[in-house]
Design a protein around this motif. Sequence first.
Motif, PDB file in Angstrom:
ATOM      1  N   ALA A  91      -3.579   0.741 -11.623  1.00 21.10           N
ATOM      2  CA  ALA A  91      -4.345  -0.115 -10.175  1.00 21.10           C
ATOM      3  C   ALA A  91      -3.687   1.009  -9.421  1.00 21.10           C
ATOM      4  O   ALA A  91      -4.998   0.841  -8.781  1.00 21.10           O
ATOM      5  CB  ALA A  91      -3.324  -1.378  -9.889  1.00 21.10           C
ATOM      6  N   VAL A  92      -2.742   1.885  -9.900  1.00 15.99           N
ATOM      7  CA  VAL A  92      -2.678   3.137  -8.612  1.00 15.99           C
ATOM      8  C   VAL A  92      -3.555   3.849  -9.341  1.00 15.99           C
ATOM      9  O   VAL A  92      -3.802   4.194  -7.970  1.00 15.99           O
ATOM     10  CB  VAL A  92      -1.166   3.600  -9.419  1.00 15.99           C
ATOM     11  N   THR A  93      -4.346   4.336 -10.394  1.00 13.86           N
ATOM     12  CA  THR A  93      -4.598   5.307 -10.345  1.00 13.86           C
ATOM     13  C   THR A  93      -6.432   5.362  -9.773  1.00 13.86           C
ATOM     14  O   THR A  93      -7.211   5.638  -8.960  1.00 13.86           O
ATOM     15  CB  THR A  93      -5.013   5.737 -12.115  1.00 13.86           C
ATOM     16  N   PRO A 105      -4.211   2.799  -1.004  1.00 17.01           N
ATOM     17  CA  PRO A 105      -4.513   2.416  -2.236  1.00 17.01           C
ATOM     18  C   PRO A 105      -2.926   1.886  -2.600  1.00 17.01           C
ATOM     19  O   PRO A 105      -1.955   1.547  -1.523  1.00 17.01           O
ATOM     20  CB  PRO A 105      -4.381   3.687  -3.183  1.00 17.01           C
ATOM     21  N   CYS A 106      -2.872   1.869  -4.144  1.00 15.97           N
ATOM     22  CA  CYS A 106      -1.613   1.087  -4.176  1.00 15.97           C
ATOM     23  C   CYS A 106      -0.486   2.461  -4.233  1.00 15.97           C
ATOM     24  O   CYS A 106      -0.435   3.004  -4.700  1.00 15.97           O
ATOM     25  CB  CYS A 106      -1.797  -0.057  -6.200  1.00 15.97           C
ATOM     26  N   MET A 107       0.783   1.412  -3.487  1.00 19.89           N
ATOM     27  CA  MET A 107       2.025   2.054  -3.494  1.00 19.89           C
ATOM     28  C   MET A 107       3.109   2.608  -4.996  1.00 19.89           C
ATOM     29  O   MET A 107       2.640   1.569  -6.245  1.00 19.89           O
ATOM     30  CB  MET A 107       3.794   0.728  -2.500  1.00 19.89           C
ATOM     31  N   VAL A 108       3.117   3.694  -5.065  1.00 22.74           N
ATOM     32  CA  VAL A 108       3.651   4.012  -6.817  1.00 22.74           C
ATOM     33  C   VAL A 108       4.966   3.737  -6.478  1.00 22.74           C
ATOM     34  O   VAL A 108       5.116   3.648  -8.119  1.00 22.74           O
ATOM     35  CB  VAL A 108       3.144   5.735  -5.854  1.00 22.74           C
ATOM     36  N   PRO A 120       1.048  -1.239  -0.078  1.00 20.74           N
ATOM     37  CA  PRO A 120       0.009   0.125   0.195  1.00 20.74           C
ATOM     38  C   PRO A 120       0.566   1.453  -0.077  1.00 20.74           C
ATOM     39  O   PRO A 120       2.679   1.241   0.379  1.00 20.74           O
ATOM     40  CB  PRO A 120      -0.957  -0.157   0.946  1.00 20.74           C
ATOM     41  N   ASN A 121       0.269   2.418  -0.532  1.00 22.35           N
ATOM     42  CA  ASN A 121       1.120   4.035  -0.429  1.00 22.35           C
ATOM     43  C   ASN A 121       0.891   4.255   1.104  1.00 22.35           C
ATOM     44  O   ASN A 121      -0.214   5.598   0.896  1.00 22.35           O
ATOM     45  CB  ASN A 121       0.367   4.586  -1.513  1.00 22.35           C
ATOM     46  N   VAL A 122       1.865   3.786   1.997  1.00 20.52           N
ATOM     47  CA  VAL A 122       1.532   3.959   2.975  1.00 20.52           C
ATOM     48  C   VAL A 122       2.350   5.220   3.604  1.00 20.52           C
ATOM     49  O   VAL A 122       2.123   5.733   4.573  1.00 20.52           O
ATOM     50  CB  VAL A 122       2.202   2.845   3.890  1.00 20.52           C
ATOM     51  N   THR A 123       3.009   5.902   2.389  1.00 16.46           N
ATOM     52  CA  THR A 123       4.031   6.978   3.608  1.00 16.46           C
ATOM     53  C   THR A 123       3.265   8.451   1.739  1.00 16.46           C
ATOM     54  O   THR A 123       3.408   9.209   2.550  1.00 16.46           O
ATOM     55  CB  THR A 123       5.868   6.514   2.502  1.00 16.46           C
TER      56      THR A 123
END
Length: 304
Positions: A284-286, A262-265, A103-106
Amino acid sequence: MQQVLIQMAALIACGVAWRYVKPPSMSADSARRVLTDLVYTVLLPALVLLVLWRAPLSWDALRIAVVAASGVLAGLAAAYLAYRLHATPKTITGTMLLAAAFPNVTYLGLPVLEKTFGPWARSVAIQYDLFACTPLLLTVGILVARAHGEHQERGNPFTDLLKVPPLWAAVVALALNGAGVPLPAGLEEWLHTLANGVVPLMLISLGMALTWDSHYPQRLPLVVPVLIIQLLFMPLVAWGVAVGLGLNGDLLVATVLEAAMPCMVLGLVLCDRYRLDTSLYATAVTLSTLLSLFTLPLWYHWLR
């Protein structure tokens, strides 16, 4: 939470606008790489040093790391089963495994937690990322990408951990914290100045990574399992593990919200490096980022 996400969305929209306005001096992808490199090598280490040098040392950091690792590994296993059952091509399977697990945790999680709970929550995002997600991404994630990609790159993925500036900043900060070394006022002010740039630049660069094209309807069936795993399954796993480990209150809410991101960049870099389907990963990111603007408030209100 809605007000926080509106503010975040406004900054993300600045990055999206850059992609469509197309300034003549630099493309959106080039600008995104410059911003992410700046944040990753200079600004984020400053924030990590500032936060962890002063953070109370407790078992909560270990509990957060266990929750994060459980979510990542559970997401990876669920995605493997989903795409293995449908006999998906190897490169697409590897792409979706990365998208589902990390996941986009940062880049999104840190700003959301800081604006929602206050400055103390930055340490939750940093510990969630640096003590679990980043080590797993640079070891297990690279092994997954290497096994499913077309580019056979040699080398030990564990050595990539030695090239992570925020991780080195965390080691230094924890050592100084444990030794009881006070943070000098002048250094604290300087670190604050650098750290203040992390949130807006992260969100703008996230917007630059979001794309939209005419192939989305055809690709949607491939992305649906990722969306379910990232936005529903992983936070549910994280909630169960966090409750079992004794987390409660705002710390529990903040930790589970990290799993609901959401998904990590950063996965785009691995897709490029190992010749996976970068365009599908960007899809998937978008989509996960857009849907998270609705699912995150639901998780927040349910957990509260």
